[in-house]
Design a protein around this motif. Structure first.
Motif, PDB file in Angstrom:
ATOM      1  N   UNK A  97       0.825  -1.187   0.000  1.00  0.00           N
ATOM      2  CA  UNK A  97       0.000   0.000   0.000  1.00  0.00           C
ATOM      3  C   UNK A  97       0.868   1.249   0.000  1.00  0.00           C
ATOM      4  N   UNK A  98       1.926   1.201   0.807  1.00  0.00           N
ATOM      5  CA  UNK A  98       2.851   2.334   0.863  1.00  0.00           C
ATOM      6  C   UNK A  98       3.631   2.446  -0.441  1.00  0.00           C
TER       7      UNK A  98
ATOM      8  N   UNK B  96       1.431   3.827  -3.381  1.00  0.00           N
ATOM      9  CA  UNK B  96       0.714   5.101  -3.231  1.00  0.00           C
ATOM     10  C   UNK B  96       1.059   6.047  -4.377  1.00  0.00           C
TER      11      UNK B  96
ATOM     12  N   UNK C 278       1.087   9.343  -4.820  1.00  0.00           N
ATOM     13  CA  UNK C 278       1.913  10.537  -4.688  1.00  0.00           C
ATOM     14  C   UNK C 278       3.088  10.351  -3.749  1.00  0.00           C
ATOM     15  N   UNK C 279       2.914   9.495  -2.722  1.00  0.00           N
ATOM     16  CA  UNK C 279       3.982   9.343  -1.745  1.00  0.00           C
ATOM     17  C   UNK C 279       4.705   8.010  -1.898  1.00  0.00           C
TER      18      UNK C 279
ATOM     19  N   UNK D  80      -3.509   2.490  -7.020  1.00  0.00           N
ATOM     20  CA  UNK D  80      -4.644   2.048  -6.210  1.00  0.00           C
ATOM     21  C   UNK D  80      -5.809   3.028  -6.280  1.00  0.00           C
TER      22      UNK D  80
END
Lengths: 459, 299
Positions: B132-133, B136, B138-139, B156
């Motif tokens: 998930x990280x 992401x 934008x990050x 996602x």
């Protein structure tokens, strides 16, 4: 003593005989009922913070009731599934349980008398608790005149904002009164930071994939998915207008950014806040608690105001999330369980302890006098946050519960995403959604009205 | 006299009964935990719950509803997409890794084997949280380190990229595990075959096509069938990675939809129907695959 059996003649010899005897003896110990000291109350919890709170508090209750033994069990996120199974199979449910606001709906399906929770209305009424609590907070836990749980919280929502960055852009947020004011201010602060032609500092972060922030706005306007009688009202004018407004924050005004990650509590979201890419968020009390524990380094950068209103003098808050405590019908001693409920939710010392760790304000109005709620909060640069929440609390909108909430919310998520990404107009998305949910309900009612009904219960 | 005869007959009886007693534990457990639930879920698929204590017979209308349900079709397509991704991307990568780690010129094989195998030891939920990280928009690591196709991809947050993200995560988690099967298969191939081929002047590719692949056929069949079954049962990874299938069911799978219906919507009959339809789909795919891969062929 002579064993009245010829050991040697045991078909497989001595060894297996010994094993068999040991097996039988251990079976006896496994299945024999454990000797219990007095009454036992099993209490299921899904939230870690609540579990920690009760772990510290239950010994006090047990000291007050020496005959009682409370078994706290924290099942985390799977608790609601376990509870559902236990209630379906009529076996294995706890005596006392906490249930989350988006999960309670499914437990209300079918005939109202078959709901697995004890109706607490008589007890609340007889002991005078109804007037002592914020009355709108009973709505999430009530259905067809019965109250199945006591509210844990109020969860008022405020606008949490980066005071430093708004000030730097020349905006004094305390002067904001309406959403129009907020849009004007938002346009001043939403800008391109790195010169690549795309906006990367946004006035507000909103969730465009789930119902959360849209529902915040809808409830603020006294809207909802279902009305008090259980009718679908998501295609009402107020719901459509609110979704039009919600999408305009992203598309027309370009002051909102979709939530980073899957929800507001994702680390990528916190990173964006620290980088100054997100300047405000609609924050319930518990969300402030999460921020404090996850990004303590942002202390002093935040401030809070009531949500911008829809018109001057309008409601400045909404409500997001919630938990109830209830007694299941499988509980053998509801009177004792009721004492535990009151201890967990109405004991003032416990409520103060709760605010210290989670920032959660109780729905018990008498408890609001405690000085802790007026204490300056270092995380908000000394602003007494509790005071703001309590000021907003009496104006909380009701949130009507419905057995079809889970299906409805699942489809509402899709409708919001489709509207924000301009695959459908807000009117199309919500009209279609309302039709779908109405037909799901109509189909069930049609089925239940006729046909062969197979009763599980034989008693 | 009397007791002696009794004992004699007991002895006789137990000779007959003993074998059944020995196999009984398996069958008792099977009947209690598999047979009974299977039958009752089949029965349940012709009913629908009416609250918590009663149910109503609805005939085959659950099945009819299912075939008209767009979210079911979407979930079925997503699941098939994942299964195809597994077949086309993950298994070849696993085979390639196995061949590399089986070759003579790679150093530190044991460490590499462990490194590629390790992701499967991580629980699916944690894998989903980590990715998930990574995904992401934008990050995330991927978009920040490699700007692919000239723009940030909404892995996602845009429907069409959600299943590719799930497939890539699946590759990371499972390729190393399937590699172990292939590796075991490769080590079972007799070296003389390659030597004989080399004498005959076969190059690397010819040896691979004519020796390695045919010899690996049983292993490939096993891995393909087991991975397909696993793919069609996909649940925890996309459930966490996409927050329950968001956006707009782009990450919904059949088992996820089954779970939602059973546990969130309290539609146990409909959930049982989805389960049985899934069972039939998996059974058909497995039989077709086994036929195609020649497992039923007599040699």
């Amino acid at each position: 003593m002579r064993i009245p059996y010829d050991v040697e003649s045991f078909p497989l010899g001595k060894g297996p005989m010994v094993m068999l005897v040991l097996f039988l003896i251990s079976c006896f110990f496994i299945f024999a009922p454990a000797e219990e000291k007095g009454e036992s109350i099993e209490f299921w919890i899904f939230a870690n913070t609540h579990y920690e709170e009760y772990q510290a508090r239950v010994p006090i209750f047990e000291a007050q009731h020496p005959e009682v033994n409370v078994q706290l069990i924290n099942y985390g996120g799977t608790m609601h599934d376990k509870l559902l199974t236990a209630l379906l199979s009529d076996f294995g449910a706890p005596d006392v349980v906490e249930v989350e606001i988006t999960s309670i709906g499914r437990f209300l399906k079918g005939a109202i008398d078959e709901v697995g929770f004890v109706d607490l209305r008589p007890r609340l009424k007889n002991e005078g608790w109804m007037d002592k609590l914020v009355v709108s907070r009973f709505t999430p836990w009530s259905y067809r005149g019965k109250i199945f749980g006591i509210p844990h919280d109020l969860h008022p929502v405020v606008l949490l904002y980066r005071d430093d960055l708004f000030k730097a852009a020349g905006v004094e947020m305390t002067e904001i009164e309406t959403w129009d004011d907020f849009i004007a201010a938002g346009k001043k602060v939403s800008r391109d930071l790195d010169g690549d032609g795309e906006i990367d500092q946004y006035a507000i972060v909103l969730d465009n994939k789930t119902e959360s922030d849209y529902f915040n706005l809808l409830l603020q306007r006294s809207g909802g998915f279902f009305d008090v009688d259980g009718n679908v009202v998501i295609d009402s004018d107020v719901a459509i207008e609110t979704l039009e407004f919600f999408t305009s924050l992203f598309n027309e005004h370009e002051i909102a950014t979709p939530v980073y990650g899957t929800w507001h509590g994702d680390p990528s979201n916190f990173a964006a806040m620290q980088d100054g890419k997100i300047l405000s968020v609609l924050a319930p009390d518990w969300y402030v608690g999460i921020l404090k524990s996850q990004v303590p380094q942002m202390a002093g950068k935040w401030k809070a105001i009531g949500m911008p209103a829809w018109e001057v003098g309008g409601r400045r808050t909404t409500t997001r999330g919630g938990t109830m405590i209830g007694i299941t019908k499988q509980c053998k001693n509801p009177d004792l369980a009721w004492e535990l409920l009151k201890f967990a939710y109405f004991d003032k010392a416990g409520l103060i302890n709760r605010y210290e760790t989670t920032r959660i304000i109780p729905p018990l109005k008498d408890a609001w006098d405690a000085p802790i709620y007026k204490e300056p909060d270092a995380y908000l640069g000394g602003q007494p946050l509790g005071d703001l929440f309590i000021e907003l609390a009496p104006d909380l909108p009701p949130r009507y519960q419905n057995p079809y909430w889970s299906e409805a919310a699942d489809l509402l998520n899709d409708a919001i995403f489709n509207a924000v990404t301009e695959k459908q107009t807000p009117r199309q998305a919500l009209t279609e959604l309302a039709e779908k949910v109405r037909s799901i309900i109509a189909k069930d009612q049609e089925r239940w009205g006729e046909g062969v009904i197979d009763e599980f219960k034989t008693e | 006299m009397n007791s002696k005869r009794n004992r004699f007959s007991f002895w006789n009886q137990q000779q007959k009964i003993a074998p059944y007693l020995f196999i009984a534990p398996f069958y008792i457990l099977f009947i209690v935990f598999m047979g009974y639930p299977l039958i009752s879920s089949l029965v349940m698929s012709f009913y629908e719950m009416r609250g918590f204590q009663s149910r109503i017979f609805v005939g085959i209308s659950n099945f009819i509803d299912l075939f008209r349900d767009p979210i079911f079709w979407k979930s079925l397509w997503n699941t098939t997409y994942f299964a195809l991704g597994t077949l086309i991307l993950q298994l070849p990568i696993a085979l390639l890794l196995a061949i590399l780690l089986n070759s003579k010129f790679v150093k530190g094989k044991n460490f590499l084997r462990l490194a590629f195998f390790a992701p499967v030891l991580v629980a699916g939920v944690f894998v989903a949280i980590i990715f998930n990280l990574i995904f992401d928009q934008r990050a995330g690591l991927i978009n920040n380190e490699f700007i692919l196709f000239g723009k940030e991809i909404g892995w996602l947050s845009e429907g069409k990229y959600v299943m590719p993200a799930v497939i890539l995560t699946g590759v990371w988690q499972w390729a190393g595990f399937n590699m172990i099967y292939f590796l075991a298969g490769l080590q079972g191939i007799r070296q003389e075959l390659y030597e004989a081929a080399a004498v005959d002047g076969a190059n690397w590719w010819q040896s691979f096509v004519h020796i390695t692949l045919p010899s690996l056929r049983p292993v490939i069949a096993f891995v393909v069938v087991v991975s397909m079954i696993g793919s069609f049962q996909l649940f925890d990874l996309p459930y966490i990675l996409t927050n329950g299938g968001e956006p707009a069911d782009a990450g919904s799978t059949i088992v996820m939809y089954l779970y939602k219906n059973g546990f969130q919507f309290m539609r146990l009959g409909y959930a049982a129907t989805i389960g049985w339809v899934l069972f039939i789909i998996i059974a058909i795919i497995s039989i077709v695959q086994l036929k195609l891969l020649g497992i039923f062929r007599e040699e």
